[in-house]
Design an enzyme around this catalytic site. Structure first.
Site, PDB file in Angstrom:
ATOM      1  CB  ALA A 203      -0.920  -0.008   1.218  1.00 13.00           C
ATOM      2  CD  GLU A 222       9.595  -0.761   5.765  1.00 13.13           C
ATOM      3  OE1 GLU A 222       8.493  -0.578   5.238  1.00 13.13           O
ATOM      4  OE2 GLU A 222       9.749  -1.473   6.788  1.00 13.13           O
ATOM      5  CG  ASN A 230       2.731  -9.240   6.172  1.00 16.11           C
ATOM      6  OD1 ASN A 230       3.758  -9.789   6.543  1.00 16.11           O
ATOM      7  ND2 ASN A 230       1.661  -9.128   6.931  1.00 16.11           N
ATOM      8  N   GLY A 235       1.151 -14.613  -1.089  1.00 17.14           N
ATOM      9  CA  GLY A 235       0.871 -15.487  -2.225  1.00 17.14           C
ATOM     10  C   GLY A 235       0.522 -14.678  -3.458  1.00 17.14           C
ATOM     11  CG  ASP A 413       4.839   0.082  14.676  1.00 15.30           C
ATOM     12  OD1 ASP A 413       4.407  -0.922  15.266  1.00 15.30           O
ATOM     13  OD2 ASP A 413       6.039   0.252  14.410  1.00 15.30           O
ATOM     14  NE  ARG A 472      -8.235 -16.734   3.135  1.00  8.54           N
ATOM     15  CZ  ARG A 472      -7.217 -15.994   2.753  1.00  8.54           C
ATOM     16  NH1 ARG A 472      -6.834 -14.965   3.481  1.00  8.54           N
ATOM     17  NH2 ARG A 472      -6.568 -16.266   1.654  1.00  8.54           N
ATOM     18  CG  HIS A 582      -5.757  -9.831   6.912  1.00  2.00           C
ATOM     19  ND1 HIS A 582      -4.955  -9.358   5.894  1.00  2.00           N
ATOM     20  CD2 HIS A 582      -6.759  -8.933   7.034  1.00  2.00           C
ATOM     21  CE1 HIS A 582      -5.456  -8.233   5.422  1.00  2.00           C
ATOM     22  NE2 HIS A 582      -6.557  -7.946   6.100  1.00  2.00           N
TER      23      HIS A 582
HETATM   24  C1  LIG Z   1       2.280 -15.035   3.863  1.00  2.00           C
HETATM   25  C2  LIG Z   1       1.146 -14.160   3.408  1.00  2.00           C
HETATM   26  C3  LIG Z   1       0.466 -14.474   2.244  1.00  2.00           C
HETATM   27  C4  LIG Z   1      -0.570 -13.656   1.804  1.00  2.00           C
HETATM   28  N1  LIG Z   1      -1.173 -13.940   0.618  1.00  2.00           N
HETATM   29  C5  LIG Z   1      -2.129 -13.100   0.149  1.00  2.00           C
HETATM   30  C6  LIG Z   1      -2.701 -13.308  -1.132  1.00  2.00           C
HETATM   31  O1  LIG Z   1      -2.324 -14.228  -1.869  1.00  2.00           O
HETATM   32  N2  LIG Z   1      -3.663 -12.438  -1.550  1.00  2.00           N
HETATM   33  C7  LIG Z   1      -4.115 -11.397  -0.769  1.00  2.00           C
HETATM   34  O2  LIG Z   1      -4.987 -10.651  -1.193  1.00  2.00           O
HETATM   35  N3  LIG Z   1      -3.553 -11.185   0.451  1.00  2.00           N
HETATM   36  C8  LIG Z   1      -2.577 -11.982   0.911  1.00  2.00           C
HETATM   37  N4  LIG Z   1      -2.005 -11.734   2.128  1.00  2.00           N
HETATM   38  C9  LIG Z   1      -2.382 -10.510   2.846  1.00  2.00           C
HETATM   39  C10 LIG Z   1      -1.711  -9.309   2.191  1.00  2.00           C
HETATM   40  O3  LIG Z   1      -0.467  -9.704   1.677  1.00  2.00           O
HETATM   41  C11 LIG Z   1      -1.519  -8.152   3.164  1.00  2.00           C
HETATM   42  O4  LIG Z   1      -2.733  -7.830   3.764  1.00  2.00           O
HETATM   43  C12 LIG Z   1      -1.007  -6.930   2.433  1.00  2.00           C
HETATM   44  O5  LIG Z   1       0.123  -7.258   1.660  1.00  2.00           O
HETATM   45  C13 LIG Z   1      -0.677  -5.817   3.413  1.00  2.00           C
HETATM   46  O6  LIG Z   1      -0.088  -4.774   2.689  1.00  2.00           O
HETATM   47  P1  LIG Z   1       0.250  -3.407   3.418  1.00  2.00           P
HETATM   48  O7  LIG Z   1       0.944  -2.568   2.434  1.00  2.00           O
HETATM   49  O8  LIG Z   1      -0.939  -2.894   4.093  1.00  2.00           O
HETATM   50  O9  LIG Z   1       1.270  -3.831   4.560  1.00  2.00           O
HETATM   51  P2  LIG Z   1       2.696  -4.505   4.402  1.00  2.00           P
HETATM   52  O10 LIG Z   1       2.951  -4.979   3.029  1.00  2.00           O
HETATM   53  O11 LIG Z   1       2.825  -5.477   5.492  1.00  2.00           O
HETATM   54  O12 LIG Z   1       3.687  -3.275   4.634  1.00  2.00           O
HETATM   55  C14 LIG Z   1       3.735  -2.576   5.842  1.00  2.00           C
HETATM   56  C15 LIG Z   1       5.122  -1.954   5.942  1.00  2.00           C
HETATM   57  O13 LIG Z   1       5.134  -0.970   6.966  1.00  2.00           O
HETATM   58  C16 LIG Z   1       6.359  -1.077   7.681  1.00  2.00           C
HETATM   59  N5  LIG Z   1       6.187  -0.478   9.000  1.00  2.00           N
HETATM   60  C17 LIG Z   1       5.454  -0.945  10.039  1.00  2.00           C
HETATM   61  N6  LIG Z   1       5.552  -0.107  11.081  1.00  2.00           N
HETATM   62  C18 LIG Z   1       6.353   0.915  10.695  1.00  2.00           C
HETATM   63  C19 LIG Z   1       6.837   2.080  11.337  1.00  2.00           C
HETATM   64  N7  LIG Z   1       6.536   2.372  12.606  1.00  2.00           N
HETATM   65  N8  LIG Z   1       7.640   2.914  10.648  1.00  2.00           N
HETATM   66  C20 LIG Z   1       8.000   2.636   9.370  1.00  2.00           C
HETATM   67  N9  LIG Z   1       7.583   1.525   8.726  1.00  2.00           N
HETATM   68  C21 LIG Z   1       6.758   0.682   9.373  1.00  2.00           C
HETATM   69  C22 LIG Z   1       6.610  -2.568   7.713  1.00  2.00           C
HETATM   70  O14 LIG Z   1       7.954  -2.856   7.996  1.00  2.00           O
HETATM   71  C23 LIG Z   1       6.192  -2.978   6.300  1.00  2.00           C
HETATM   72  O15 LIG Z   1       7.250  -2.891   5.395  1.00  2.00           O
HETATM   73  C24 LIG Z   1      -0.959 -12.529   2.575  1.00  2.00           C
HETATM   74  C25 LIG Z   1      -0.281 -12.214   3.750  1.00  2.00           C
HETATM   75  C26 LIG Z   1       0.777 -13.015   4.165  1.00  2.00           C
HETATM   76  C27 LIG Z   1       1.506 -12.657   5.418  1.00  2.00           C
END
Ligand SMILES: Cc1cc2nc3c(=O)[nH]c(=O)nc-3n(C[C@H](O)[C@H](O)[C@H](O)COP(=O)(O)OP(=O)(O)OC[C@H]3O[C@@H](n4cnc5c(N)ncnc54)[C@H](O)[C@@H]3O)c2cc1C
Length: 645
Positions: A203, A222, A230, A235, A413, A472, A582
């Site tokens: 995101a 970051e 994540n 996947g 966080d 799920r 999640h």
């Molecule tokens: C193993 C796995 C498989 C999955 N497979 C699927 C799938 O196939 N399809 C699907 O739709 N969803 C899937 N999901 C769920 C999906 O991947 C996540 O919900 C989604 O990627 C989250 O994206 P995000 O950008 O919100 O957070 P993230 O990609 O987790 O990124 C958050 C970032 O913020 C950083 N951060 C955190 N706190 C701080 C801070 N205080 N200061 C600075 N940086 C910080 C973290 O280090 C991280 O890099 C899966 C999840 C996992 C764990």
């Protein structure tokens, strides 16, 4: 005479190759977040000298991938004769051996090359490189391992240790714990951009690209030493109603159906207007990714808990396709988008009711990142925060001892920072568990299911116990009722036509069988013997399932998603347990990704996207909807923040 010339020529060749290798050592390839003075300090020189040697017009403008000379070649001829020796070493990483070559000049570790590895793309491989660099920097193998990548880190450390043993140096000289430069006088680092993004996962990076496309300069903070969150280990399944790919496979679908399944699949607890934005924009957002260069496979499938075949799979493994796509864009615009790694945001800065920046911490000091237009929270959920998930959990048994599929940084966080300044949190009690955890680690790696249609789950008695195409939460609740909360996933050759066919986590079935993480047999009876379940039960279970596939009977568990019968050897099995996956709750946003306070008012200057938000998935997220959520709302948050809406 000819012989003499030949000897001279050979000597010349040898000397030039020595010179070439010495000079090859004296370069530095710029990475995201590097600054010239820091590179100079790390390499025992001063930035003015680097600027001069490299003829840099503006020392503040270096870019990732740029090759910098660290020494003046002309001034260096005297050192050519100093000898560099090379020693090989091998250690065990997460997925097999890691082979390194260590270059030693006297007692000094000059360089470490990673020759071979099979670590996960974008994560384990990055951790391995970081560890190798740290060993060189601190001349010590007692460096800290990278959180979430312990095996990859230790693999490199033991490989280097083996090489040092071969070099016959005194090992204890390389075992001193490095003193990191956290001094009592901490710097105050002031930064400014139009938009500040917290979190470089899916995101956050989508938001950074989108904000830039809408005219903003961007700073991304970051906390991890690498980008991806994540998202990069996911996947990567992406749900969207696709006018091209689904119809080519004869799959009937509609945006309305996606809406109903998402809304009702979350027990109607999501905000309807956010679900609407998600399903309406999932396909346009996929096209946006394609316009940035991302490639998806043509085949559509049903990921676990997706309820319908509308999941897209990227061509690149795991979530690397998304992150590489964003990073390609960001690297091309590195003069206007900066990423600061190992920089943890700790507080939002508010002035006159408006969020105007972020306070963060890194090794050098306190970073004050001012945002002229807006701050975007993209820190992910809180599955890796045991205290928080126990505090909010009202649905599941005690979660203290359950493992998680998430990376260790995913501790919520952004949610707590937003809550502190008055943001409203919604749906915090809705925590998603999967029935698919690796029994040892809780991760999804080693999971042999390919598509929902072509596998069954059996308990320790060899009996099915649930509709494997269900939600799920339904599947996980049923798993909690089985002996030891344990099940086997059973597939056949339809899922793995060849031994080198990979699962959704980039592992081949042969590799999993070899490592003892999956079992293979030519008959169901033999498979039952290998996994210790009653063969009569297993055979009967599969026979009944196959009759349901053929439509001869109604499936005893009400399952409707089928493709092939389980009738073609080899058969495979792998063991699975519940795991925390999640968090559906988080900060409340509106359709423009603006964060709302407890009275439903917009908090000026604050936006959020991805798993840090609540209200999109209700009580249960459909598989494949989260990655789509990161792209759809990341893109919206970037645009809204850039426009200062
Ligand atoms: C193993 C796995 C498989 C999955 N497979 C699927 C799938 O196939 N399809 C699907 O739709 N969803 C899937 N999901 C769920 C999906 O991947 C996540 O919900 C989604 O990627 C989250 O994206 P995000 O950008 O919100 O957070 P993230 O990609 O987790 O990124 C958050 C970032 O913020 C950083 N951060 C955190 N706190 C701080 C801070 N205080 N200061 C600075 N940086 C910080 C973290 O280090 C991280 O890099 C899966 C999840 C996992 C764990």
């Amino acid at each position: 005479m000819i012989k003499r010339w030949a000897c001279l020529f050979l000597a010349f060749l040898l000397l030039s190759s020595v010179i070439a290798s010495v000079y090859a050592d004296k370069i530095y390839i710029v990475r995201q977040g590097d600054v010239l003075w820091k590179i100079a300090e790390n390499n025992g020189t001063i930035w003015e000298k680097l600027a001069e040697i490299n003829e840099l017009k503006d020392p503040n403008r270096i870019f990732p991938g740029q090759v910098l000379k660290l020494e003046d070649e002309k001034a260096d001829v005297s050192q050519v004769e100093e000898k560099t020796d090379f020693f090989a070493g091998e250690g065990r990483g997460c997925y097999g051996p890691i082979k390194v070559e260590v270059a030693m000049k006297g007692d000094k570790i000059e360089d470490i090359r990673i020759l071979e590895h099979n670590e996960s793309p974008g994560v384990g491989e990055v951790a391995a490189r970081i560890i190798a660099d740290e060993i060189v920097k601190y001349q010590s193998i007692a460096v800290d391992v990278i959180a979430g990548c312990t095996k990859s880190s230790n693999g490199v450390i033991s490989a280097v240790k083996q090489a040092l043993e071969k070099a016959e140096v005194n090992l204890s000289d390389y075992m001193k714990k490095p003193e990191k430069s956290i001094t009592s006088i901490r710097e105050r680092i002031e930064k400014q951009a139009d938009v500040v993004v917290i979190g470089a996962g899916g995101a956050g990076l989508a938001a950074a690209v989108s904000a830039h496309q809408n005219g903003a300069t961007v700073l991304v903070l970051e906390k991890a030493p690498m980008v991806g969150g994540n998202t990069i280990i996911s996947g990567a399944a992406y749900n969207a109603v696709d006018p091209k790919r689904q119809s080519a496979q004869g799959i009937e679908d509609s945006i309305e159906k996606h809406y109903i399944q998402t809304y009702e699949g979350g027990d109607k607890l999501a905000k309807p207007e956010l679900v609407r934005i998600l399903v309406d924009n999932a396909y346009p957002a996929l096209e946006w990714l394609e316009s940035l260069g991302m490639k998806f496979k043509d085949e559509i499938f049903t990921v676990l808990g997706a309820l319908w075949p509308r999941s897209h799979k990227p061509e690149k493994p795991l979530g690397t396709g998304y992150i590489d796509t964003y990073m390609d864009y960001i690297n091309k615009h590195s003069d206007e988008i900066e990423i600061m790694l190992r920089t943890k945001a700790v507080e939002l800065i508010v002035e006159n009711g408006r969020v105007i920046g972020v306070e963060a911490e890194n090794q050098e000091g306190t970073v004050i990142a001012k945002a002229k237009k807006g701050v975007i929270l993209a820190t992910g959920g809180f599955s890796a925060n045991i205290q928080a998930r126990n505090y909010y959990n009202k649905i599941w048994p005690d979660l203290t001892n359950l493992k998680t599929t998430n990376r260790p940084e995913i501790t919520g966080d952004g949610i707590w920072m937003a809550e502190k300044i008055g943001a409203n949190l919604i749906g915090m009690e809705h925590i998603q568990l999967l029935p698919m955890g690796d029994p040892e680690t809780g991760s999804l790696s080693g999971n042999i299911e390919q598509s929902v249609e072509n596998r069954i789950f059996v308990n320790k008695q060899g009996n099915r116990f649930v509709d494997e195409g269900a939600r799920r939460d339904v599947m996980t609740k049923a798993l909690f009722e089985q002996e030891d909360c344990f099940m086997w996933v059973i597939v056949d050759k339809h899922s793995y036509p060849t031994g080198d066919t990979k699962n959704n986590f980039n592992e081949t079935i042969d590799q999993l069988v070899e490592e003892g993480r999956a079992f293979k047999a030519d008959t169901l009876e033999e498979l039952a013997g290998k996994i210790g379940v009653d063969p009569v039960n297993l055979v009967k279970t599969v026979e009944t399932f196959n009759m349901a596939v053929e439509g001869k009977i109604k499936d005893p568990f009400g399952r409707t998603l089928f493709q092939y019968k389980l009738d073609t050897p080899p058969y495979y099995a792998c063991g699975r347990v519940p795991t925390v996956h999640h968090t559906m709750g988080g900060v409340e946003i509106n359709t423009k990704a603006q964060v709302l306070d407890k009275n439903g008012n917009v908090i000026p200057g604050l936006y959020a996207a991805g798993e840090v938000t609540g209200g999109i998935h209700g009580s249960n997220r459909l598989g494949g909807n989260a990655v789509a959520d990161t792209v759809v709302f990341g893109r919206i948050a970037g645009e809204s923040a850039a426009k200062g809406e």
